[in-house]
Design a protein around this motif. Structure first.
Motif, PDB file in Angstrom:
ATOM      1  N   ARG A   1       9.663 -86.910   2.346  1.00  0.00           N
ATOM      2  CA  ARG A   1       9.937 -85.599   3.592  1.00  0.00           C
ATOM      3  C   ARG A   1       9.998 -84.582   3.437  1.00  0.00           C
ATOM      4  N   THR A   2       9.925 -84.007   2.419  1.00  0.00           N
ATOM      5  CA  THR A   2      10.671 -83.254   1.247  1.00  0.00           C
ATOM      6  C   THR A   2      10.534 -81.974   2.110  1.00  0.00           C
ATOM      7  N   GLY A   3      11.117 -80.770   2.660  1.00  0.00           N
ATOM      8  CA  GLY A   3      10.139 -79.810   2.423  1.00  0.00           C
ATOM      9  C   GLY A   3      10.424 -79.069   2.701  1.00  0.00           C
ATOM     10  N   GLU A   4      10.491 -77.315   3.384  1.00  0.00           N
ATOM     11  CA  GLU A   4      10.722 -76.491   2.236  1.00  0.00           C
ATOM     12  C   GLU A   4      11.906 -76.069   2.273  1.00  0.00           C
ATOM     13  N   ASP A   5      13.007 -76.282   2.963  1.00  0.00           N
ATOM     14  CA  ASP A   5      14.369 -76.448   2.400  1.00  0.00           C
ATOM     15  C   ASP A   5      15.076 -76.686   1.840  1.00  0.00           C
ATOM     16  N   ASP A   6      14.080 -77.957   1.528  1.00  0.00           N
ATOM     17  CA  ASP A   6      14.507 -79.195   0.438  1.00  0.00           C
ATOM     18  C   ASP A   6      14.315 -78.355  -0.954  1.00  0.00           C
TER      19      ASP A   6
ATOM     20  N   ARG B   1       8.503 -71.889  -1.884  1.00  0.00           N
ATOM     21  CA  ARG B   1       7.323 -72.679  -2.415  1.00  0.00           C
ATOM     22  C   ARG B   1       6.574 -73.391  -1.048  1.00  0.00           C
ATOM     23  N   ASP B   2       5.558 -73.254  -1.353  1.00  0.00           N
ATOM     24  CA  ASP B   2       4.058 -73.955  -0.362  1.00  0.00           C
ATOM     25  C   ASP B   2       3.528 -74.587  -0.578  1.00  0.00           C
ATOM     26  N   ASP B   3       3.841 -75.841  -2.327  1.00  0.00           N
ATOM     27  CA  ASP B   3       3.537 -76.640  -3.016  1.00  0.00           C
ATOM     28  C   ASP B   3       3.687 -77.749  -2.328  1.00  0.00           C
ATOM     29  N   PHE B   4       2.767 -78.849  -1.878  1.00  0.00           N
ATOM     30  CA  PHE B   4       3.339 -80.503  -1.452  1.00  0.00           C
ATOM     31  C   PHE B   4       2.220 -81.290  -1.469  1.00  0.00           C
ATOM     32  N   ASP B   5       2.868 -82.368  -1.999  1.00  0.00           N
ATOM     33  CA  ASP B   5       1.509 -83.189  -2.021  1.00  0.00           C
ATOM     34  C   ASP B   5       2.240 -84.507  -1.671  1.00  0.00           C
TER      35      ASP B   5
ATOM     36  N   LEU C   1      16.590 -82.590  17.296  1.00  0.00           N
ATOM     37  CA  LEU C   1      15.736 -83.659  16.483  1.00  0.00           C
ATOM     38  C   LEU C   1      14.569 -83.087  17.076  1.00  0.00           C
ATOM     39  N   GLY C   2      13.523 -83.820  16.464  1.00  0.00           N
ATOM     40  CA  GLY C   2      12.198 -83.913  17.045  1.00  0.00           C
ATOM     41  C   GLY C   2      11.305 -82.706  16.061  1.00  0.00           C
ATOM     42  N   GLY C   3      11.667 -81.739  15.306  1.00  0.00           N
ATOM     43  CA  GLY C   3      10.579 -81.606  14.276  1.00  0.00           C
ATOM     44  C   GLY C   3      10.022 -82.147  13.257  1.00  0.00           C
ATOM     45  N   TYR C   4       9.545 -81.567  12.031  1.00  0.00           N
ATOM     46  CA  TYR C   4       7.894 -82.365  12.206  1.00  0.00           C
ATOM     47  C   TYR C   4       8.863 -83.461  10.748  1.00  0.00           C
ATOM     48  N   SER C   5      10.060 -83.543  10.127  1.00  0.00           N
ATOM     49  CA  SER C   5      10.489 -84.106   9.195  1.00  0.00           C
ATOM     50  C   SER C   5      11.346 -85.165   9.533  1.00  0.00           C
ATOM     51  N   ASN C   6      10.878 -85.058  11.038  1.00  0.00           N
ATOM     52  CA  ASN C   6      12.120 -85.883  11.727  1.00  0.00           C
ATOM     53  C   ASN C   6      11.638 -87.217  12.926  1.00  0.00           C
TER      54      ASN C   6
ATOM     55  N   GLU D   1      -6.704 -73.103   7.558  1.00  0.00           N
ATOM     56  CA  GLU D   1      -5.164 -73.533   7.778  1.00  0.00           C
ATOM     57  C   GLU D   1      -4.820 -73.790   8.646  1.00  0.00           C
ATOM     58  N   VAL D   2      -3.787 -74.892   7.971  1.00  0.00           N
ATOM     59  CA  VAL D   2      -2.648 -75.902   9.179  1.00  0.00           C
ATOM     60  C   VAL D   2      -1.546 -75.897   9.385  1.00  0.00           C
ATOM     61  N   SER D   3      -0.800 -76.730  10.553  1.00  0.00           N
ATOM     62  CA  SER D   3       0.704 -76.685  10.233  1.00  0.00           C
ATOM     63  C   SER D   3       1.260 -76.902   9.151  1.00  0.00           C
ATOM     64  N   GLY D   4       2.282 -77.054   8.853  1.00  0.00           N
ATOM     65  CA  GLY D   4       3.051 -77.817   8.146  1.00  0.00           C
ATOM     66  C   GLY D   4       3.847 -77.109   7.081  1.00  0.00           C
ATOM     67  N   PRO D   5       4.519 -77.648   5.922  1.00  0.00           N
ATOM     68  CA  PRO D   5       5.531 -77.305   5.391  1.00  0.00           C
ATOM     69  C   PRO D   5       4.798 -76.274   4.341  1.00  0.00           C
ATOM     70  N   GLY D   6       4.134 -75.945   3.943  1.00  0.00           N
ATOM     71  CA  GLY D   6       3.397 -75.607   3.223  1.00  0.00           C
ATOM     72  C   GLY D   6       2.846 -73.639   3.922  1.00  0.00           C
TER      73      GLY D   6
END
Length: 262
Positions: free
Chosen positions: A213-218, A202-206, A243-248, A68-73
């Motif tokens: 740069r599609t995040g969970e909020d998108d 949704r926790d599916d990201f590809d 600013l400064g999070g993974y999306s930007n 398990e890792v960090s990320g939008p999922g």
């Protein structure tokens, strides 16, 4: 409690302390609880164990299994877990690096009461990590400078941004809107718990999500639009977005374990 505020946090105890203080400025009718989910981080765990917290704050440490890792999922799964264990009719999210104006929750609840909608949101002011206003005429979520200028120009034409101000007039245009604006940050939403149980993050990201740069909020916004869920906005920029999070963050790794697709 009328509202559960959910904060996910990892490796940023100083920012978490700021977010905790910001949440305590809120005074919504019916009160609120602040549920802090510490994502497998000993440093943050130590801060929460050692600090005397307000009575409406509870926290839990979310461990990780192998791989398990960090990320939008991962963020989506933790958000959904928090929704399930909450007992409040309303859910909102304050990321550990952001703050709210004192009237944030009150104005959202009033908007929900006035409209009868299960999905309402605020707008935001955008800042650099050092607290200075973000005034660049560039879309901060677009790495290529030419494309970032073009997206800023599109958002300016749609009335979302304007030169000389850090206010961002986010909104979620309905389906069939020409050149729609589909931009609401997680920290701007107030959502009925029943709605989030039916339409969870949704926790599916590809690879395509990573490139865009599609995040969970998108993905949540896309699902709300597809469901034709009525949405209202307070029109108030009550989220202080840093600013400064993974999306930007295009310059360095947000977290050494981070993976967009895992």
């Amino acid at each position: 409690m009328a509202v559960t505020v959910v904060t996910l946090t990892r490796t940023r105890p100083a920012l978490l302390a700021r977010a905790l203080a910001s949440a305590q400025t809120q005074s919504p009718p019916g009160g609120f609880e602040h549920l802090v989910v510490a994502d497998d981080c000993d440093e943050t765990h130590a801060l929460l164990r050692g600090r005397e917290l307000p009575g409406n704050v509870r926290w839990l440490l979310a461990g990780r299994g192998p791989g398990e890792v960090s990320g939008p999922g991962r963020s989506s799964r933790l958000r959904n877990m928090a929704v399930r264990i909450s007992e409040s009719p309303w859910i909102t999210f304050l990321d550990d690096d952001n703050e709210w104006e004192p009237d944030h929750l009150t104005s959202l609840l009033e908007c929900a009461r006035r409209t009868g909608h299960r999905a309402v949101h605020s707008q935001l002011r955008m800042f650099h990590p050092d607290g200075t206003p973000y005034l660049e005429q560039l879309d901060p979520w677009t790495a290529d400078e030419e494309a970032a200028r073009a997206e800023y120009a599109r958002m300016r034409a749609r009335g979302v941004v304007a030169p000389g101000t850090c206010v961002r007039r986010d909104r979620l245009d309905p389906l069939d809107t020409p050149d729609p604006v589909v931009s609401v940050d997680t920290g701007e939403w107030l959502l009925a718990r029943e709605l989030l149980l039916r339409l969870p993050f949704r926790d599916d990201f590809d690879a395509a999500d990573e490139a865009a740069r599609t995040g969970e909020d998108d993905k949540l916004a896309a699902d709300l639009r597809r469901a034709r869920e009525p949405v209202s906005c307070t029109g108030l920029p009550t989220l202080r977005y840093y600013l400064g999070g993974y999306s930007n963050n295009f310059a360095s790794a947000f977290d050494p374990t981070f993976s967009w697709q895992a």
